[in-house]
Design an enzyme around this catalytic site. Sequence first.
Site, PDB file in Angstrom:
ATOM      1  N   SER A   8       0.847  -1.178   0.000  1.00 62.32           N
ATOM      2  CA  SER A   8       0.000   0.000   0.000  1.00 62.32           C
ATOM      3  C   SER A   8       0.888   1.235   0.000  1.00 62.32           C
ATOM      4  CB  SER A   8      -0.887   0.001   1.253  1.00 62.32           C
ATOM      5  OG  SER A   8      -1.492   1.265   1.473  1.00 62.32           O
ATOM      6  N   TYR A  28      -2.215   0.428  10.581  1.00 60.30           N
ATOM      7  CA  TYR A  28      -2.167  -0.134   9.221  1.00 60.30           C
ATOM      8  C   TYR A  28      -0.798   0.109   8.595  1.00 60.30           C
ATOM      9  CZ  TYR A  28      -3.546  -0.973   4.342  1.00 60.30           C
ATOM     10  OH  TYR A  28      -3.639  -1.446   3.055  1.00 60.30           O
TER      11      TYR A  28
END
Length: 225
Positions: free
Chosen positions: A128, A141
């Site tokens: 990501s 995250y």
Amino acid sequence: MSDRPVALVTGASSGIGSAIARSLAPTHDLLLGGRDETSLSLLNAELPGAEAWPFDLTNLASADTAHIARLDVVVHSAGVALLGPLSEASVDVWRQTLEVNVVAVAELTRLLLPQLRAASGQVVLINSGAGLRANPGWGVYAASKFALRAYADALRADEPSLRVTSVFPGRTDTPMQREVRRQEGGEYDATQYLDPASVGRAVASAVLATPDAHITEIVVRPQPR
């Protein structure tokens, strides 16, 4: 399964995972990994040479890796994103995020290493933009994705016969992104996000690279429309 190379895609029941499966289907037989058996069955029916392989990443004892005779590629696409300030991140949030985004990836790869080594295969990790930069509210995250990036680098060094590719997509039009926007309290505008098929094609480009080429990292960002 045919004599074609075999790819396992986790998180194949929706979003980026199913797009990757579609991009690899013309060249690979597929194992479609995920928890949603209904969605996997529908994708399985759509793609010739595919086989649904339902399992829970948090319970890898349910994944019968021993029956996989051949494996050329594993694509780790499954993941979770639980947002909020670090001051409110409970130990359960940390454990769930790290379990799915890092620990399960490492353990499933470990279990599949005999097949991957035999094929001089490839591991693709869907990371990501949060694996390159940490932003407010994304600490847990981002920590998991930074760890996943480090894992990819270490695996590449430990297993020189394998190709290991980290893919860093920006925001992508997926059910997960809709949940992220809900957590952020913002509107959802799909035109501002990547098409999952674009990420699928990026993964296929790394997998189909000629044997002399080892594509270690791919960054894909949405183009404003």
